[in-house]
Design a protein around this motif. Structure first.
Motif, PDB file in Angstrom:
ATOM      1  N   ARG A  66      27.217  45.165  45.483  1.00  0.00           N
ATOM      2  CA  ARG A  66      25.867  45.356  44.934  1.00  0.00           C
ATOM      3  C   ARG A  66      25.579  46.846  44.740  1.00  0.00           C
ATOM      4  N   THR A  67      25.988  47.673  45.697  1.00  0.00           N
ATOM      5  CA  THR A  67      25.812  49.120  45.582  1.00  0.00           C
ATOM      6  C   THR A  67      26.557  49.644  44.353  1.00  0.00           C
ATOM      7  N   ALA A  68      27.796  49.216  44.174  1.00  0.00           N
ATOM      8  CA  ALA A  68      28.603  49.656  43.025  1.00  0.00           C
ATOM      9  C   ALA A  68      28.002  49.164  41.712  1.00  0.00           C
ATOM     10  N   ALA A  69      27.518  47.923  41.688  1.00  0.00           N
ATOM     11  CA  ALA A  69      26.927  47.357  40.472  1.00  0.00           C
ATOM     12  C   ALA A  69      25.662  48.104  40.087  1.00  0.00           C
ATOM     13  N   MET A  70      24.850  48.481  41.068  1.00  0.00           N
ATOM     14  CA  MET A  70      23.637  49.250  40.783  1.00  0.00           C
ATOM     15  C   MET A  70      24.011  50.617  40.210  1.00  0.00           C
ATOM     16  N   HIS A  71      24.978  51.282  40.847  1.00  0.00           N
ATOM     17  CA  HIS A  71      25.394  52.605  40.391  1.00  0.00           C
ATOM     18  C   HIS A  71      25.935  52.541  38.955  1.00  0.00           C
ATOM     19  N   ALA A  72      26.658  51.476  38.646  1.00  0.00           N
ATOM     20  CA  ALA A  72      27.222  51.299  37.307  1.00  0.00           C
ATOM     21  C   ALA A  72      26.194  50.794  36.303  1.00  0.00           C
ATOM     22  N   LYS A  73      25.004  50.463  36.788  1.00  0.00           N
ATOM     23  CA  LYS A  73      23.945  49.880  35.951  1.00  0.00           C
ATOM     24  C   LYS A  73      24.469  48.639  35.227  1.00  0.00           C
ATOM     25  N   ASP A  74      25.066  47.740  36.019  1.00  0.00           N
ATOM     26  CA  ASP A  74      25.658  46.516  35.486  1.00  0.00           C
ATOM     27  C   ASP A  74      24.864  45.310  35.992  1.00  0.00           C
ATOM     28  N   PRO A  75      23.865  44.851  35.239  1.00  0.00           N
ATOM     29  CA  PRO A  75      23.013  43.765  35.723  1.00  0.00           C
ATOM     30  C   PRO A  75      23.761  42.451  35.962  1.00  0.00           C
ATOM     31  N   ARG A 108      26.762  42.078  37.175  1.00  0.00           N
ATOM     32  CA  ARG A 108      27.370  42.187  38.508  1.00  0.00           C
ATOM     33  C   ARG A 108      26.324  42.049  39.601  1.00  0.00           C
ATOM     34  N   VAL A 109      25.124  42.585  39.375  1.00  0.00           N
ATOM     35  CA  VAL A 109      24.054  42.477  40.378  1.00  0.00           C
ATOM     36  C   VAL A 109      23.686  41.013  40.583  1.00  0.00           C
ATOM     37  N   VAL A 110      23.421  40.280  39.504  1.00  0.00           N
ATOM     38  CA  VAL A 110      22.965  38.896  39.646  1.00  0.00           C
ATOM     39  C   VAL A 110      24.075  37.953  40.088  1.00  0.00           C
ATOM     40  N   ALA A 111      25.326  38.371  39.973  1.00  0.00           N
ATOM     41  CA  ALA A 111      26.441  37.534  40.434  1.00  0.00           C
ATOM     42  C   ALA A 111      26.407  37.306  41.942  1.00  0.00           C
ATOM     43  N   SER A 112      25.630  38.106  42.668  1.00  0.00           N
ATOM     44  CA  SER A 112      25.580  37.984  44.129  1.00  0.00           C
ATOM     45  C   SER A 112      24.545  36.961  44.602  1.00  0.00           C
ATOM     46  N   TYR A 113      23.836  36.290  43.670  1.00  0.00           N
ATOM     47  CA  TYR A 113      22.782  35.345  44.027  1.00  0.00           C
ATOM     48  C   TYR A 113      23.184  33.895  43.767  1.00  0.00           C
ATOM     49  N   THR A 114      22.587  32.985  44.547  1.00  0.00           N
ATOM     50  CA  THR A 114      22.683  31.570  44.221  1.00  0.00           C
ATOM     51  C   THR A 114      21.834  31.324  42.971  1.00  0.00           C
ATOM     52  N   GLU A 115      22.034  30.190  42.346  1.00  0.00           N
ATOM     53  CA  GLU A 115      21.320  29.882  41.098  1.00  0.00           C
ATOM     54  C   GLU A 115      19.809  29.873  41.276  1.00  0.00           C
ATOM     55  N   LYS A 116      19.332  29.379  42.401  1.00  0.00           N
ATOM     56  CA  LYS A 116      17.884  29.260  42.628  1.00  0.00           C
ATOM     57  C   LYS A 116      17.408  30.173  43.752  1.00  0.00           C
ATOM     58  N   ALA A 117      18.005  31.348  43.846  1.00  0.00           N
ATOM     59  CA  ALA A 117      17.615  32.296  44.888  1.00  0.00           C
ATOM     60  C   ALA A 117      16.129  32.600  44.800  1.00  0.00           C
ATOM     61  N   VAL A 118      15.488  32.662  45.954  1.00  0.00           N
ATOM     62  CA  VAL A 118      14.075  33.033  46.045  1.00  0.00           C
ATOM     63  C   VAL A 118      14.018  34.520  46.350  1.00  0.00           C
ATOM     64  N   LYS A 119      13.214  35.246  45.550  1.00  0.00           N
ATOM     65  CA  LYS A 119      13.130  36.696  45.711  1.00  0.00           C
ATOM     66  C   LYS A 119      11.686  37.137  45.883  1.00  0.00           C
TER      67      LYS A 119
END
Length: 140
Positions: A13-22, A24-35
């Motif tokens: 997640r840190t690397a995905a944020m630094h790369a500004k790769d959305p 990769r960021v959302v790949a770390s969540y379940t389909e119905k993640a509550v945020k």
């Protein structure tokens, strides 16, 4: 082993944020993640690469998004992470970056492909002096 896999997820997640790769960021969540995020609304369900891309576009240059003092608890196919998160970025059109520390809690679920975030809660404390101002100047 599970704790190391979760640390790997946080590092990704840190690397995905630094790369500004959305994506990769959302790949770390379940389909119905509550945020429960810092910005409105009060609650969202699911992770949207479009929403993350829109947020990332408000910054010039890289985004530094790192986790600190992580406390990881694993029980079977469920895990909890409590951490301090440090965000450093430069808003579009500004010459100087800002740094914001805030609190992050994750509930994760393990499936056949590894650990995914099922619940995320980010928050900043606020001053209890009646002003209700967010205490964004705090540092560990």
């Amino acid at each position: 082993m599970s704790e190391n896999e979760i640390r790997d997820l946080l590092a990704e997640r840190t690397a995905a944020m630094h790369a500004k790769d959305p994506q990769r960021v959302v790949a770390s969540y379940t389909e119905k993640a509550v945020k429960f995020d810092l910005a409105p609304p009060l609650r969202t369900t699911g992770a949207s690469a479009e929403h993350v891309a829109q947020w990332m576009s408000t910054f010039d240059g890289p985004i530094s998004y790192t986790y600190h003092d992580e406390e990881i608890t694993v029980s079977g196919d469920l895990a909890m992470v409590a951490a301090l998160t440090k965000l450093t970025a430069t808003p579009q059109g500004h010459n100087e970056s800002f740094t914001l520390w805030f609190r992050t809690t994750f509930a994760l679920r393990h499936n056949g492909n590894g650990w995914l975030i099922a619940h995320e809660h980010n928050s900043t404390p606020f001053h209890m002096d009646g002003s209700f101002r967010a205490a964004v100047d705090l540092q560990p």
